[in-house]
Scaffold this motif. Structure first.
Motif, PDB file in Angstrom:
ATOM      1  N   ARG A  12      41.910  19.845  59.982  1.00  0.00           N
ATOM      2  CA  ARG A  12      41.837  18.826  61.048  1.00  0.00           C
ATOM      3  C   ARG A  12      41.760  19.441  62.427  1.00  0.00           C
ATOM      4  NH1 ARG A  12      43.407  13.836  58.765  1.00  0.00           N
ATOM      5  NH2 ARG A  12      44.261  14.192  56.695  1.00  0.00           N
ATOM      6  N   SER A  17      35.891  20.268  62.750  1.00  0.00           N
ATOM      7  CA  SER A  17      36.538  19.027  63.195  1.00  0.00           C
ATOM      8  C   SER A  17      36.444  18.892  64.714  1.00  0.00           C
ATOM      9  CB  SER A  17      37.992  18.976  62.739  1.00  0.00           C
ATOM     10  OG  SER A  17      38.040  18.995  61.326  1.00  0.00           O
ATOM     11  N   SER A  38      35.878  11.587  56.883  1.00  0.00           N
ATOM     12  CA  SER A  38      36.424  12.906  56.545  1.00  0.00           C
ATOM     13  C   SER A  38      36.565  12.952  55.029  1.00  0.00           C
ATOM     14  CB  SER A  38      37.794  13.107  57.210  1.00  0.00           C
ATOM     15  OG  SER A  38      37.617  13.195  58.598  1.00  0.00           O
ATOM     16  N   TYR A  40      37.781  14.932  52.913  1.00  0.00           N
ATOM     17  CA  TYR A  40      39.059  15.323  52.306  1.00  0.00           C
ATOM     18  C   TYR A  40      40.086  14.182  52.323  1.00  0.00           C
ATOM     19  CZ  TYR A  40      37.974  20.188  51.330  1.00  0.00           C
ATOM     20  OH  TYR A  40      37.452  21.336  50.794  1.00  0.00           O
ATOM     21  N   ASP A  41      39.825  13.147  53.128  1.00  0.00           N
ATOM     22  CA  ASP A  41      40.746  11.997  53.157  1.00  0.00           C
ATOM     23  C   ASP A  41      40.339  10.941  52.135  1.00  0.00           C
ATOM     24  OD1 ASP A  41      42.038  13.201  55.205  1.00  0.00           O
ATOM     25  OD2 ASP A  41      41.059  12.031  56.793  1.00  0.00           O
ATOM     26  N   ARG A  42      39.224  11.153  51.459  1.00  0.00           N
ATOM     27  CA  ARG A  42      38.705  10.122  50.561  1.00  0.00           C
ATOM     28  C   ARG A  42      38.924  10.501  49.101  1.00  0.00           C
ATOM     29  NH1 ARG A  42      35.590   6.210  53.324  1.00  0.00           N
ATOM     30  NH2 ARG A  42      36.008   6.567  55.518  1.00  0.00           N
TER      31      ARG A  42
END
Ligand SMILES: Cc1cc2nc3c(=O)[nH]c(=O)nc-3n(C[C@H](O)[C@H](O)[C@H](O)COP(=O)(O)O)c2cc1C
Length: 190
Positions: A12, A17, A38, A40-42
Motif C-alpha cells: 500500500r 501504489s 486493488s 490484493y483486496d479482492r
C-alpha cells in the motif's frame, strides 16, 4: 470519461501504489470518473480451466471477478500498475486475466480470436528492483509490460507508451517520476 485503475501491488505504501494514487488525482482533476481496484483486496480465485465462460459468457466461480469484469467493460481508459515479478506480471494480475478471457475475446473467423474490448486505451506502469537501463534491456520491467500488453492487445485495447521505473531497492519514487505519471495520464485521456 471513465478511468479504471488496477493496482496489482500488495504494498500500500509501495512504488506502484504511490504512482497510481497520483494517476487517480490527475485523472479526477481532468474531469474523469475514476475507479481504483486493488487486486490484493479482492477475492479472486484461480481459473479452473472449465471453459464454461466461453459459451455462458459468465464465470461459474462466484467471487469478486464479476464486478471487476463489469468495471473493465465500462471503462474508457485503463491504467494497470504492476511490480515486476520474475520478469513478468504478479500472479494476482495474471489470475485476473485468466478469469476474463470471455470479456476479452470471442471465437472469430478461421479459428482466430475476435477482440471484444476495442475502443479502449491503456497505460501500463511497471517497477523493478533491477536498475535502469537493465530493467528494460533484460526483460524485467519490459517483460512485465510486454506480457500485460499482449493480453490487452488481444482484447483490442490500444496501449500508449508504458512507464517503467527501475532500481526501486535503492530509490523511492521521485517528483520527477510523478511528473512522468501525470504526463502519461494526460496522454491517455486524450
Ligand atoms: C515475488 C517477487 C518477484 C520479483 N521479481 C523481480 C524480478 O524478476 N526482477 C526485478 O527487477 N525485481 C523483482 N522483484 C522486485 C519488485 O519488482 C520491486 O520490489 C518492485 O519495485 C515492487 O514494487 P511496489 O513497491 O510497487 O510493490 C520481485 C519482487 C517479488 C516480491
Amino acid at each position: 470519461m471513465r478511468v479504471l485503475i488496477i493496482n496489482s501491488s500488495p504494498r500500500r505504501e509501495g512504488n506502484i501504489s504511490g504512482m497510481l494514487t497520483h494517476a487517480a488525482a490527475v485523472a479526477k482533476d481532468a474531469g474523469a470518473e475514476c475507479d481504483v481496484i486493488s487486486l490484493y483486496d479482492r477475492d479472486i480465485r484461480p481459473c479452473r480451466g472449465c471453459m464454461a465462460c466461453r459459451s455462458a459468457l459468465a464465470c461459474p466461480i462466484h467471487d469478486d471477478m464479476a464486478s471487476i469484469a463489469e468495471a473493465i467493460k465500462s471503462a474508457d481508459r485503463i491504467i494497470i500498475g504492476a511490480p515486476c515479478y520474475w520478469a513478468n506480471m504478479p500472479g494476482v494480475l495474471k489470475n485476473m486475466f485468466d478469469r476474463l478471457v470471455y470479456i476479452f475475446i470471442a471465437d472469430g473467423e478461421h479459428g482466430l480470436p475476435r477482440p471484444l474490448l476495442k475502443g479502449r486505451r491503456a497505460l501500463v506502469i511497471a517497477t523493478a528492483t533491477t536498475p535502469m537501463p537493465f530493467a528494460r534491456l533484460f526483460g524485467q520491467t519490459s517483460g512485465t509490460v510486454k506480457s500485460i500488453g499482449r493480453i490487452l492487445k488481444m482484447g483490442g485495447i490500444k496501449l500508449i507508451p508504458s512507464l517503467q521505473i527501475g532500481g526501486t531497492r535503492r530509490r523511492d519514487i521521485t517528483g520527477r517520476d510523478l511528473r512522468h505519471v501525470g504526463r502519461a495520464v494526460g496522454r491517455l485521456l486524450k
